[in-house]
Enzyme design. Sequence first.
Site, mmCIF file in Angstrom:
data_model
loop_
_atom_site.group_PDB
_atom_site.id
_atom_site.type_symbol
_atom_site.label_atom_id
_atom_site.label_comp_id
_atom_site.label_asym_id
_atom_site.label_seq_id
_atom_site.Cartn_x
_atom_site.Cartn_y
_atom_site.Cartn_z
ATOM 1 N N ASP A 1 1.772 -18.282 -14.959
ATOM 2 C CA ASP A 1 3.110 -18.673 -15.403
ATOM 3 C C ASP A 1 3.152 -19.079 -16.877
ATOM 4 O O ASP A 1 2.131 -19.444 -17.466
ATOM 5 C CB ASP A 1 3.575 -19.855 -14.535
ATOM 6 C CG ASP A 1 5.080 -19.924 -14.393
ATOM 7 O OD1 ASP A 1 5.800 -19.239 -15.143
ATOM 8 O OD2 ASP A 1 5.548 -20.663 -13.498
ATOM 9 N N GLU A 55 15.284 -19.379 -8.216
ATOM 10 C CA GLU A 55 14.765 -20.682 -8.613
ATOM 11 C C GLU A 55 15.663 -21.380 -9.629
ATOM 12 O O GLU A 55 15.526 -22.582 -9.856
ATOM 13 C CB GLU A 55 13.353 -20.543 -9.189
ATOM 14 C CG GLU A 55 13.285 -19.915 -10.566
ATOM 15 C CD GLU A 55 11.891 -20.003 -11.172
ATOM 16 O OE1 GLU A 55 10.922 -20.046 -10.407
ATOM 17 O OE2 GLU A 55 11.782 -20.042 -12.401
#
Length: 686
Positions: free
Chosen positions: A446, A501
Amino acid sequence: MSNLINIHYPFSFLNCQFISIYFFVFQIYFVILQVLYIYCTIMNRIKLLLALAALMFCSSITAAKNISVSSPNKLLNIDIRIDDGIYYTVTSGSDVVLNNCQLALVLSGEHLGDKPQLKSVKRTLVNENINREVPIKNAVVKNHANEVQLIMKGDYSVVFRAYDNGIAYRFVTKKKGRVTVDGELVTLPLDGESLLTMSQCASFRQNYEERYVHLSAKDYKSDSPMNYLPLYIQTPSGYQVLFSETAVEDYPHMFLLSDGKGGMKATFPHYALEVEQQWDRFLIPTKEADYIAETDGTRAFPWRFFVISKDARDIVANEMEFVLATPNVIGDTSWIRPGQVAWDWWNGRQAWGVDFRAGCNEDTYKYFIDFASKYGVNYIILDEGWAINTADPFHTNKDINLPRLIQYGKQKGVDLILWLTWLEVERNFDLFAEYEKMGVAGVKIDFMDRSDQWMVNYYERVCQEAAKHHLMVDFHGSFKPAGLERKYPNLISYEGVLGLEQGGRCKPENTNWLPFVRNAIGPMDFTPGGMLNVQPENNHTSGEVAMASGTRAYQMALYVLFTSGIQMLADTPSRYYENAECTEFITSVPVLWDETRVLLAEPGKYCVMARRSGDRWFIGGINDNDPRDLNIDLGFLGEGIHQLTLFIDGINADRKATDYVKKVEKAPKTLKVHLARNGGFAGVIK
């Protein structure tokens, strides 16, 4: 079977088959001048000799050369003009789709495309069926195009391909040693009435999670923000055009700017010379070079491609990003097992009706594993918080025994995927070997948030090292797909999308564009599956209550529509247990497909797909804010009796988004479905 036929035509009478009449006549004219020149030399006619020499020189540098290449079905045509630069126009029948676009590659001290001199033309028929190792869209992908390679003086060439559904081009160089690339010229003149759908951004530091904006080309001004690819264009004559790139290797990703005249031009992040750490997960470039890449002088550069059709279904169905990418380099892929994942982060690791304190601890993850095992879900993810800190990828927090948890999962048929920041991976590249020994199945990496040359190379180094140790990779905080997942099939998805998200920011008005734009160029980790469904105006997602905009049937349909080698179940097992029949359907939807058909599509409004896995067809559709009725032709099922299990919007879904109806019936020839506002449907046909 592959059928690539190379046909090379030097400047001769054979060129009349492929080069414009003008170019052919010019060649004859030039040959006559050469003969006269030789005669004058022999006969010692000095004045005439000088005049002819001057005429030959002027002719050789001033005459434009025109080359054409058509798609296999003859409907699309690329007209290439070699003049003071390299230009191309794309037509469909009598319609001009792209007009007078220019391209060039600027190396240090050398401008490839400025006053180019064409040496020869090489034509190739590309005709192959690609058996996709990880068939996330189709098991067999057709790669059929007519190719023309323009070989230029100066050790470079430009390759064009014409497909039935679009065109592509790339530079190929044969320079000695290393070269620096100062820039690349990509111009895109546009009709002012063209409608552009794009993601605008303020800088190259970008997580690729911007919403789409929609504006006319005439309103895209020189002071407008730049945008990243892909770009969606709707022309006044009704053509749908998707522009992106693939085979981007050892090179930065492209962004676009207004050219100040209603069109667009390319811009690129420059090579980072110095970086500075920010927080625990970012390295921010603080000093940049005056070039965009330093690379091998002998290489093929990225493909720039346009998917073109008057039918939006062709845009959704295309696989251009994949077919133009570098083929698999890792060999055996039998160990790669794409699948669904129970995800802990979006739902806040919440649980209720249990006898343990929910959180980032071993009991909670065993709860997730038990849920995954019950419903046949392949994996769970341990997202941020499982490690003792983000700079230590080897030691867990005090509430988790990772080896014990891995073993517990294996006993239940569920493997683990671990979340990491890209920076801790870069500083601990030996973690791949360690994770293989531990039995970890993959990594979710990420916060890269960059797409300069160095970062592009980082992605490849990660995939290469992970493949050595049989680990799958899912990139978040990432740029768009650009071919790497074909070269390294263990790369099973990317984020690079405004996904679930994002809570209340994630609305159907934006999500409905994803099949046409972002997901049309490769796998997309959107993280669907929210079971607390609300209409967008009522989405007040908080840390305690995670909501999903759109109806329940809408959310279920995303599992059929969205392409990804790793498909998340974003909600908590507690909520999935409460909605068992929906959960049973969601977890029955594969991530690998034999065949994909786009049945209905209107950009940004609605999209209906059918996908086949073995002898089962899954069907799904999503809708915008306007309720509508759709008639869906199921003739592709063929003869026989087929059972349809269908989840549709309930009568009150426009106000209570969790309202749905389940039906089991004989599949009709034409399926009639009513979709609520921001609604959908999903089903399976056996």
